[in-house]
Design an enzyme around this catalytic site. Structure first.
Site, PDB file in Angstrom:
ATOM      1  N   SER A  67      39.922  46.187  42.737  1.00 14.40           N
ATOM      2  CA  SER A  67      39.131  45.959  41.526  1.00 14.40           C
ATOM      3  C   SER A  67      39.137  47.187  40.621  1.00 14.40           C
ATOM      4  O   SER A  67      39.296  48.323  41.075  1.00 14.40           O
ATOM      5  CB  SER A  67      37.693  45.610  41.894  1.00 14.40           C
ATOM      6  OG  SER A  67      37.657  44.573  42.849  1.00 14.40           O
TER       7      SER A  67
HETATM    8  N1  SAH Z   1      36.975  44.648  46.029  1.00 12.39           N
HETATM    9  C1  SAH Z   1      38.303  44.604  46.608  1.00 12.39           C
HETATM   10  C2  SAH Z   1      39.216  43.748  45.797  1.00 12.39           C
HETATM   11  C3  SAH Z   1      39.356  42.448  46.334  1.00 12.39           C
HETATM   12  S1  SAH Z   1      40.362  41.283  45.463  1.00 12.39           S
HETATM   13  C4  SAH Z   1      38.845  46.004  46.658  1.00 12.39           C
HETATM   14  O1  SAH Z   1      38.146  46.907  46.267  1.00 12.39           O
HETATM   15  O2  SAH Z   1      39.967  46.158  47.113  1.00 12.39           O
HETATM   16  C5  SAH Z   1      39.540  39.867  46.096  1.00 12.39           C
HETATM   17  C6  SAH Z   1      39.769  39.605  47.552  1.00 12.39           C
HETATM   18  O3  SAH Z   1      39.065  38.425  47.883  1.00 12.39           O
HETATM   19  C7  SAH Z   1      41.228  39.355  47.926  1.00 12.39           C
HETATM   20  O4  SAH Z   1      41.627  40.266  48.895  1.00 12.39           O
HETATM   21  C8  SAH Z   1      41.217  37.914  48.460  1.00 12.39           C
HETATM   22  O5  SAH Z   1      42.118  37.707  49.531  1.00 12.39           O
HETATM   23  C9  SAH Z   1      39.783  37.768  48.905  1.00 12.39           C
HETATM   24  N2  SAH Z   1      39.295  36.392  49.024  1.00 12.39           N
HETATM   25  C10 SAH Z   1      39.511  35.345  48.197  1.00 12.39           C
HETATM   26  N3  SAH Z   1      38.892  34.228  48.652  1.00 12.39           N
HETATM   27  C11 SAH Z   1      38.262  34.589  49.805  1.00 12.39           C
HETATM   28  C12 SAH Z   1      37.469  33.896  50.772  1.00 12.39           C
HETATM   29  N4  SAH Z   1      37.207  32.587  50.648  1.00 12.39           N
HETATM   30  N5  SAH Z   1      37.001  34.589  51.822  1.00 12.39           N
HETATM   31  C13 SAH Z   1      37.270  35.904  51.988  1.00 12.39           C
HETATM   32  N6  SAH Z   1      38.021  36.615  51.117  1.00 12.39           N
HETATM   33  C14 SAH Z   1      38.511  35.977  50.043  1.00 12.39           C
END
Ligand code: SAH
Length: 225
Positions: A70
């Site tokens: 993010s």
């Molecule tokens: N905040 C994180 C960024 C994450 S991007 C960081 O700092 O790196 C969003 C993430 O949500 C992705 O890795 C994706 O795989 C995950 N995601 C999407 N749907 C999801 C679900 N139903 N359960 C768990 N994770 C999920």
């Protein structure tokens, strides 16, 4: 990549990080504790070496598997939204994070919470987050490879829930897992265009507030190995 190499491309320079902090300040982030985390959490450790030189830009960057780390401004905005009513020095007891990704948001949030429960649906990212948090010596986090639509029932209720992926509507199970007085911070909407909202639970009432227009990856169902 070792710190000595990074020094060469300015990664360890206080100035590079300070510039990012000043930018977030200019965009309206005023919480000193959160700004301090943005300054000290080594974001370059969370991205591929090839992208390390861009780690302190205020942008989302790819982390593989179609996902992104993010944008620092959004990480700060969500963290502040979650902890804003917390008296200084206090910590939220339990927070559920959905979408651990590479663990950067988790690391920024960690000192403000007694224990974080974080779920990620893509197995290699779950493993990478484990490794990143271990390297930083962050121990008040339990990670799980699972589907966040259902929260983490055995650990509920949570004082906070922070969601890094956007569902079209807030999954009712997540609202169920909020403690009284607890708050969920979540992007809600269709692909590419959503609103970041917070919902605070007051008994059976849920007070909803819109924070900002945002663009997150979609919240998907099921898990990937
Ligand atoms: N905040 C994180 C960024 C994450 S991007 C960081 O700092 O790196 C969003 C993430 O949500 C992705 O890795 C994706 O795989 C995950 N995601 C999407 N749907 C999801 C679900 N139903 N359960 C768990 N994770 C999920």
């Amino acid at each position: 990549m070792i710190e000595r190499d990074l020094a060469g491309i300015g990664m360890t320079s206080a100035r590079t990080r300070e510039r990012l902090v000043e930018r977030l300040r200019a965009e309206g982030i005023t919480h000193e504790g959160v700004l301090e985390r943005i300054r000290t959490v080594p974001r370059h450790m969370f991205v591929d070496e090839a992208l390390a030189s861009r780690a302190y830009e205020d942008t989302a960057l790819p982390i593989g598997y179609g996902q992104t780390i993010s944008q620092p401004y959004i990480v700060a905005l969500m963290t502040v939204a979650l902890i804003t009513d917390l008296p200084p020095g206090n910590r939220l007891q339990k927070v559920l994070e959905i979408g651990t990704g590479c663990g950067y948001q988790t690391a920024v949030l960690a000192p403000f919470v007694q224990h974080i429960y974080s779920v990620e649906r893509i197995h290699p990212l779950f493993r990478r987050a484990q490794e990143n948090l271990r390297k930083l010596g962050i121990t008040n986090v339990s990670l799980r490879h699972s589907d966040g639509w259902h929260g983490w029932r055995s650990q509920a209720p949570f004082q906070g829930i922070l969601c890094a992926a956007a569902p079209p509507e807030i999954p009712p199970e997540l609202l169920d897992q909020l403690a009284d007085g607890g708050r969920i911070v979540i992007p809600v909407g269709g692909r590419g265009r959503q609103h970041l909202i917070s919902v605070t639970r007051d008994g059976d009432e849920f007070r909803r507030k819109t924070i900002a227009p945002v663009s997150f990856v979609p919240m998907l169902e099921g898990t990937e190995t």
